[in-house]
Each structure stands twice: as structure tokens, then as C-alpha cells.
Scaffold this active site. Structure first.
Site, PDB file in Angstrom:
ATOM      1  N   HIS A  32       0.833  -1.196   0.000  1.00 54.63           N
ATOM      2  CA  HIS A  32       0.000   0.000   0.000  1.00 54.63           C
ATOM      3  C   HIS A  32       0.869   1.247   0.000  1.00 54.63           C
ATOM      4  O   HIS A  32       2.061   1.182   0.273  1.00 54.63           O
ATOM      5  CB  HIS A  32      -0.890   0.008   1.240  1.00 54.63           C
ATOM      6  CG  HIS A  32      -1.939  -1.057   1.199  1.00 54.63           C
ATOM      7  ND1 HIS A  32      -2.549  -1.544   2.317  1.00 54.63           N
ATOM      8  CD2 HIS A  32      -2.456  -1.745   0.169  1.00 54.63           C
ATOM      9  CE1 HIS A  32      -3.412  -2.478   1.971  1.00 54.63           C
ATOM     10  NE2 HIS A  32      -3.380  -2.618   0.665  1.00 54.63           N
ATOM     11  N   THR A  33       0.230   2.362  -0.291  1.00 48.82           N
ATOM     12  CA  THR A  33       0.957   3.634  -0.289  1.00 48.82           C
ATOM     13  C   THR A  33       1.620   3.866   1.069  1.00 48.82           C
ATOM     14  O   THR A  33       0.959   3.849   2.102  1.00 48.82           O
ATOM     15  CB  THR A  33      -0.018   4.792  -0.567  1.00 48.82           C
ATOM     16  OG1 THR A  33      -0.832   4.443  -1.667  1.00 48.82           O
ATOM     17  CG2 THR A  33       0.747   6.061  -0.884  1.00 48.82           C
ATOM     18  N   GLN A  34       2.918   4.063   1.071  1.00 43.71           N
ATOM     19  CA  GLN A  34       3.623   4.354   2.307  1.00 43.71           C
ATOM     20  C   GLN A  34       3.935   5.840   2.430  1.00 43.71           C
ATOM     21  O   GLN A  34       4.246   6.319   3.500  1.00 43.71           O
ATOM     22  CB  GLN A  34       4.939   3.566   2.369  1.00 43.71           C
ATOM     23  CG  GLN A  34       4.748   2.076   2.242  1.00 43.71           C
ATOM     24  CD  GLN A  34       3.979   1.499   3.432  1.00 43.71           C
ATOM     25  OE1 GLN A  34       4.289   1.788   4.568  1.00 43.71           O
ATOM     26  NE2 GLN A  34       2.960   0.702   3.137  1.00 43.71           N
ATOM     27  N   SER A  35       3.918   6.522   1.311  1.00 45.08           N
ATOM     28  CA  SER A  35       4.176   7.961   1.328  1.00 45.08           C
ATOM     29  C   SER A  35       3.620   8.571   0.047  1.00 45.08           C
ATOM     30  O   SER A  35       3.479   7.874  -0.965  1.00 45.08           O
ATOM     31  CB  SER A  35       5.676   8.216   1.408  1.00 45.08           C
ATOM     32  OG  SER A  35       6.304   7.601   0.313  1.00 45.08           O
TER      33      SER A  35
END
Lengths: 261, 254
Positions: A32-35
Site C-alpha cells: 500500500h501507499t507508504q508515502s
């Protein structure tokens, strides 16, 4: 080495031989999007006696690179609401599509004679944001929702990537939360003072904030969008330019940057 | 010998173009005791006759409040109404949670209509055997909707469904012009009078067998039963021969 992006960061074929793609895993854990990647900076908004003024600049940064300079970060919804997006631009585009499908669904349904107002939309968006953070897959945005509520009173509230909601007579996201919010509060310190603010004053105030943000926020730009929401509808201008800039103050700044003395 | 071959399921047309299972379901509505609904510019009122299976049993519920802004009255199979009302409660709650909006009455009506219609088009399913009156107030003011097992829905100014409801409808048609500007109290009286019209000779409206549901602008939908409606029954039918029972209801040994 060639110029194609798929070769970037890979061992060079001419040095190490062709890459053994069996080392590449075709399956693995879901990521998933971490940043955030491409980002928009502040959104600034203030209530006045007949409505809300909201503004955001037209820049989408790729890290510190000013990558896209014509990204519209204010979105009109059903001619009564404006949503301002700070944070990841791809997630903003996802939310934009989500709002489009919601709008179409609402227009086809029998409920279309009482359209969703700003409060409805804010509740909906905050649920979307909270759902996504609960899936550990947040939408990396900070949203401001500006418009009128069910009683036709000015409505302004925010929802962030955690699903946290906040309502106030003045709101700003990102850098603006630190820089613009105190300036806005000088004119509109509390809910009562909203009644004393005219549309012209509110627009001036927001423009002033955009200017201060451009002076001090390195991820900002002098081209911006501004919207005024009143009972009459949404007045959205997407190609505004900062006026009457004065960089005289920069001379007095000491402590960093190139200095002679 | 002359058995009807076209009423085995709800997906087969008869050669005359009818779907008998759906028509039978509509008969079930006519078996239910009567319910009426009326709307004014400010209020929506439901009134219903409750039946008890036997003297010793309680009365079957006829009006179900769904959300704080509206309720339904049912005629027909009460168990089918329970399924529909649970669905409506869920949908209404979902609307409040996700949009912070009281679900518009036209919206919830089309949702149950879609459900009901699906039942008439799938093999192995049966239509709902219940008719509903959906009444209350949303962002666009007071509304009354009629729902039929076929999936047909209509917005009404006044409506009556159930056993002998034709008499109630006749009353409503005769007084149609008065509803729009009627006050809350007048509207309730009209509903009760319409209800009374469709009662058989030997029956009376009492506090035990009558239910009233009222919703209004800036007023939550509320169900009134028992002693709460004694006053309305009394004032509505005071001119009647001798209505001492009306108020107290219970038959007391003397």
C-alpha cells in the site's frame, strides 16, 4: 544503459549481462501507499457572512521538483460545494472520479430534487478517508469541504488521511496550517466574527494568505485557483496570478542562504 | 379440470398478458385490515385499524416507525412487512451514517420497489404479500407514497389500502380539497373519519384497535396508540349518537 524508464535502477546489460528475470518475484505481499509521491501543498479557506472562500495553488510537486504547474486542486461538486485537495495528486484524482460517480448516481436517483450539500459531502468523504486508513491503505490527502449546509449557512470542514474531521471558521491544510491559519485568525478569530466579514474582505484575506505562502513555502507557486461559494452558486477561477508581491523582506533575512555580510 | 395453468410461478404470463401470482399477492393486501394516509403542506398522517387474532391475543402492529422522519403502515402479510421494514431501517440508517442525511422518501420508496419488482421476475421467488403506505417528511416537505406487491409505487395526497378501503378512499376523494391547508389536528381527524367509513356496521374505533402515526415539518414521526389517542377519538366522533366507550375503551363490568 538506455533512456527507457524500465531500465532505470537495473544492472546495466552491457556490464553484467542480461538480467535474469527469474529473480523477479511475480507474487508477493500487497503493498500500500507508504508515502505520497506527487503532491499539492496548502489549501486555504475562510467563512464569511454569506458563504465560504477557498483557494489552492496550481502546483503539483514531485518531491522538491515543481513538476506540474497547471493542476487544478479545487473541485466543484453539483454547483453547491467545492472540495480542496492537499496531499497526493493521484489520490486526489481517485477521489475526483469517486465524486464524479457519486454525482452521476445522485442525479439519476429520485433524490435529485434535494441534492447533497456541503455537510453531506463532508460526512461522506470523511467516511471514505476513514475506511481507507482502516484498510491500512490511506488516501494521502487533506481535504477541505466548503459550501453551505442544509440550513443554507456557510459550512467549512476538513477531513484528513486518518479520517480525522475538523470544522472551523478558518481552515488551512499543509504548510498553510502553520503559516496561513494565524493570519486568517487575525480577521476571523471565532465563529461570531464570521458575520462581520464581507465577501470582498474574505477574498482579500485569502489572497494575502496565498501570497505569504508563496513567500515562505518552497513547494508553492504564484498561480492559483480561488472559489467563492454562496447561495448564488460557485464562482471558481482557476487561473489567477499573485499580485503586488514584495520581496523586500527577503533582504533582512539572516542565518541561511547565500549572504555577503 | 379447468385448473389455471398460468399461476404456478411469478415469471409466466397468461395468454391474456397477466401474471397471476402478482395479482394474488395484491389480493393479500385486500385481506389486510384497512390503513389510510393523508398529507397536508405541513404534516403526514397514517391511521390504521389493528386486528387481534382472538379475544385473548394482542393486536397486530400496523404502523412501524422506520426513522425519526418517517414511518410505514401496512396491509397484508405482516411478516413480509417486517422484512421490508428491516430493510428500510437499514437503508435509512446507512444514509444517516454515510451522508448525515435523512433518506428522501422517494428514494427509500424506489429502493423497496426495486426489491419487490425483482421478486416478480425471478423463478422460484414470490412477490411480497403486503402493501405499504410510506409517510413522513424529508428535505422537500411532507410526502405520502403507496407501495404495492407488484413493485408499483405512487406518490399520493391521500390513500387507503386494505379490506373495504374503497369506502375510506371515497371519503378521502370527497374531502380532497381540504387536506392541503389542514392543521395537524384536522388532518388526524380526516384520517380517523376515513378509517371509520370503511369499518363494518358492528365495529367501532377504540383506543385498542386504532393506531395513528404523525410526522411533520420540524416534528419527528411518532406513533400514537392506546390512551394517547383517546382525545382524538372523542373529539372526532363527539357528534355521534352516544360514544361513551370511545374515550375509555375497555368494557367494564357494572
Amino acid at each position: 544503459m538506455n533512456h527507457l524508464p524500465q531500465a532505470w535502477g537495473r544492472p546495466r546489460d552491457d556490464v553484467y549481462g542480461a538480467y535474469d528475470s527469474s529473480h523477479l518475484q511475480t507474487s508477493g505481499p500487497n503493498q500500500h501507499t507508504q508515502s505520497p509521491v506527487v503532491t499539492g501543498t496548502s489549501v486555504v479557506a475562510v467563512k464569511f457572512k454569506d458563504g465560504v472562500v477557498i483557494a489552492a495553488d496550481n502546483l503539483a510537486s514531485y518531491g522538491s521538483l515543481a513538476r506540474f504547474t497547471d493542476v487544478k486542486r479545487l473541485r466543484r461538486f453539483n454547483s453547491q460545494v467545492v472540495v480542496g485537495f492537499g496531499g497526493d495528486v493521484s489520490d486526489m484524482q481517485y477521489l475526483d472520479r469517486l465524486l464524479n460517480s457519486l454525482d452521476i448516481r445522485e442525479n439519476y436517483s429520485s433524490a435529485s430534487d434535494s441534492p447533497l450539500h456541503a455537510k453531506n459531502l463532508h460526512t461522506y468523504l470523511s467516511k471514505v478517508m476513514y475506511k481507507r486508513r482502516s484498510d491500512f491503505n490511506p488516501l494521502w490527502n487533506h481535504l477541505l469541504v466548503a459550501g453551505l449546509d442544509g440550513e443554507q449557512k456557510p459550512f467549512l470542514a476538513s477531513a484528513d488521511l486518518l479520517g480525522t474531521t475538523f470544522a472551523s471558521s478558518t481552515l488551512a491544510t499543509g504548510f498553510g496550517a502553520h503559516l496561513a491559519q494565524p493570519i486568517l485568525r487575525r480577521t476571523v478569530p471565532d465563529e461570531d466574527s464570521v458575520q462581520k466579514v464581507t465577501k470582498e474582505q474574505a477574498v482579500e484575506l485569502v489572497k494575502e494568505c496565498m501570497k505569504v505562502l508563496f513567500y515562505r513555502d518552497a513547494r508553492s507557486m504564484d498561480k492559483y485557483s480561488i472559489a467563492v461559494v454562496t447561495k448564488e452558486g460557485v464562482d471558481l477561477k482557476e487561473d489567477e496570478k499573485l499580485e503586488k508581491q514584495s520581496w523586500a523582506f527577503a533582504e533582512g533575512i539572516r542565518g541561511y542562504g547565500t549572504q555577503i555580510n | 379440470m379447468f385448473r389455471n395453468n398460468y399461476d404456478n410461478d411469478s415469471v409466466t404470463f397468461s395468454p391474456q398478458g397477466r401474471i397471476f401470482q402478482v395479482e394474488y399477492a395484491q389480493e393479500a393486501v385486500k385481506q389486510g385490515s384497512v390503513v389510510v394516509g393523508v398529507v397536508s403542506k405541513t404534516h403526514a398522517v397514517l391511521a390504521a385499524i389493528k386486528r387481534n387474532a382472538e379475544e385473548l391475543s394482542s393486536y397486530q402492529k400496523k404502523i412501524i416507525p422506520i426513522d425519526s422522519h418517517y414511518g410505514i403502515a401496512l396491509a397484508g402479510l405482516a411478516s413480509d412487512a417486517r422484512v421490508l421494514s428491516n430493510f428500510m431501517k437499514q437503508q435509512s440508517l446507512a444514509s444517516r451514517l454515510t451522508y448525515d442525511r435523512a433518506i428522501p422518501l422517494s428514494e427509500i420508496t424506489t429502493r423497496i420497489a426495486d426489491r419487490a419488482q425483482t421478486n416478480t421476475q425471478q423463478y422460484g421467488r414470490r412477490p411480497y404479500g403486503v402493501g405499504l403506505l410510506i409517510a413522513g417528511v424529508d428535505a422537500k416537505g411532507p410526502h405520502l407514497f403507496e407501495f404495492q406487491p407488484s413493485g408499483v409505487t405512487q406518490e399520493m395526497v391521500a390513500c387507503g389500502i386494505g379490506a373495504r378501503s374503497q369506502m375510506a378512499r371515497t371519503y378521502l376523494e370527497r374531502n380532497l380539497d381540504e387536506f392541503d391547508d389542514a392543521s395537524r389536528e384536522e388532518l388526524i381527524k380526516h384520517a380517523l373519519r376515513a378509517l371509520k367509513e370503511s369499518l363494518s356496521q358492528d365495529k367501532e374505533l377504540t383506543i385498542d384497535n386504532t393506531s395513528i402515526g404523525v410526522g411533520g415539518v420540524n416534528e419527528n414521526f411518532k406513533l400514537y396508540e392506546g390512551q394517547e389517542i383517546a382525545g382524538w377519538l372523542e373529539t372526532t366522533f363527539e357528534s355521534r349518537e352516544s360514544a361513551p366507550e370511545g374515550g375509555e375503551g375497555m368494557e367494564v363490568d357494572s
